[in-house]
Scaffold this active site. Structure first.
Site, PDB file in Angstrom:
ATOM      1  N   TRP A 182       0.823  -1.226   0.000  1.00  0.00           N
ATOM      2  CA  TRP A 182       0.000   0.000   0.000  1.00  0.00           C
ATOM      3  C   TRP A 182       0.848   1.262   0.000  1.00  0.00           C
ATOM      4  O   TRP A 182       0.341   2.354  -0.133  1.00  0.00           O
ATOM      5  CB  TRP A 182      -0.918   0.012   1.227  1.00  0.00           C
ATOM      6  CG  TRP A 182      -2.066  -0.962   1.157  1.00  0.00           C
ATOM      7  CD1 TRP A 182      -2.307  -1.896   0.188  1.00  0.00           C
ATOM      8  CD2 TRP A 182      -3.136  -1.088   2.106  1.00  0.00           C
ATOM      9  NE1 TRP A 182      -3.457  -2.584   0.481  1.00  0.00           N
ATOM     10  CE2 TRP A 182      -3.989  -2.120   1.652  1.00  0.00           C
ATOM     11  CE3 TRP A 182      -3.458  -0.430   3.296  1.00  0.00           C
ATOM     12  CZ2 TRP A 182      -5.141  -2.496   2.347  1.00  0.00           C
ATOM     13  CZ3 TRP A 182      -4.595  -0.817   3.997  1.00  0.00           C
ATOM     14  CH2 TRP A 182      -5.429  -1.834   3.513  1.00  0.00           C
ATOM     15  N   GLU A 222      12.124   2.259  -3.409  1.00  0.00           N
ATOM     16  CA  GLU A 222      11.883   3.577  -2.799  1.00  0.00           C
ATOM     17  C   GLU A 222      12.718   3.725  -1.528  1.00  0.00           C
ATOM     18  O   GLU A 222      13.212   4.814  -1.217  1.00  0.00           O
ATOM     19  CB  GLU A 222      10.378   3.762  -2.536  1.00  0.00           C
ATOM     20  CG  GLU A 222       9.622   3.950  -3.847  1.00  0.00           C
ATOM     21  CD  GLU A 222       8.174   3.502  -3.840  1.00  0.00           C
ATOM     22  OE1 GLU A 222       7.602   3.280  -2.764  1.00  0.00           O
ATOM     23  OE2 GLU A 222       7.607   3.376  -4.945  1.00  0.00           O
ATOM     24  N   GLY A 272       5.070   2.253 -10.566  1.00  0.00           N
ATOM     25  CA  GLY A 272       4.186   3.415 -10.480  1.00  0.00           C
ATOM     26  C   GLY A 272       4.189   4.287 -11.721  1.00  0.00           C
ATOM     27  O   GLY A 272       3.687   5.412 -11.696  1.00  0.00           O
TER      28      GLY A 272
END
Ligand code: PEP
Length: 253
Positions: free
Chosen positions: A10, A97, A173
């Site tokens: 998430w 990330e 993404g």
């Protein structure tokens, strides 16, 4: 036969109301799918809420990161023991990330992998190249470096019960998915590198793909021989999408 694996990351999204709405829709959908291991990885502060909504189902709870240290004076850290105590069975380590934005090195990722295993958590180790690295022909070199750091720290056998997620950074993404052939080539490379250290472990380790996986492309990706499921970002926030991706993984023979 490797059991297919799909995890929803998430990232730093959600609130109590949206989490409840998402899981109220998702849990019954997942209950109707067998033959795939599904895991939900919410932000730390929502682990307990998510556990209360998925508890008692086949869907497992995972965290997105952990601290490399054991309990103690590490302000802001969350230890492997705390994750275990909070009902987690899985934890993502080395997401791109975390590597790019939080300065995580290969050595730190390997340490996190080690402490996760020692606490009885299943680490989901992310590896993958940036666009510049792919364009300069360095994909295999980068992925191998990330993988070897963990194998050197923990031994190849440590991968047996772990999951490796190949996530090309340029596909995360961005809406740009690696083609099934591009992904398969890297997955086969990863399995080959594990096999060079331990052939039995290589046959068992789940290697999943991440990078703009959606219901519309999941089936083609999962049809490839060395793709054992997915690590899902954006599409994990949409119940119907995530369930359809799990269904696509479950259908693979
Ligand atoms: C991810 O967060 O690991 C990921 C693959 O994200 P997305 O599916 O949104 O590309």
């Amino acid at each position: 036969m490797r059991v297919k694996f799909v995890a929803g990351n998430w990232k730093m999204n959600g609130n109590r109301a949206s989490n409840e709405a998402l899981l109220t829709d998702l849990v019954p959908l997942l209950a109707g799918i067998s033959g795939v291991e599904s895991v939900i990885c919410p932000p730390f502060v929502y682990l307990q809420q998510v556990l209360s909504l998925i508890g008692g189902t086949k869907t497992a709870l995972g965290a997105q990161d952990l601290c490399q240290f054991g309990n103690g004076a590490y302000t802001g850290g969350v230890s492997a023991a705390m994750l275990k105590d909070s009902g987690c069975s899985h934890v993502i380590v080395g997401h791109s990330e975390r590597r790019a934005l939080f300065g995580e090195t290969d050595a730190l990722v390997a340490e996190k992998f080690a402490v996760a295993r020692e606490a009885g958590l299943v680490p989901v180790l992310c590896v993958g190249e940036t666009l510049a690295e792919r364009e300069s022909g360095a994909t295999e070199k980068v992925v191998d470096r990330q993988l070897q750091a963990v194998m050197q720290r923990c031994g190849a056998a440590a991968l047996r019960d772990a999951v490796v997620a190949y996530e090309p950074v340029w596909a995360i993404g961005t809406g740009k998915t690696a083609t099934p052939e591009q992904a398969q080539a890297v997955h086969a490379f990863i399995r080959g590198r594990v096999a060079a250290a331990d052939a039995a472990v290589a046959a068992e380790v789940r290697i999943v793909y991440g990078g703009s996986v959606k219901a519309a492309n999941a089936e083609q990706l999962f049809a490839m021989a060395d793709i054992d499921g997915g690590l899902i970002g954006g599409a994990a926030l949409v119940a119907g999408e995530f369930a359809a991706i799990c269904r696509a993984a479950a259908q693979k023979h």
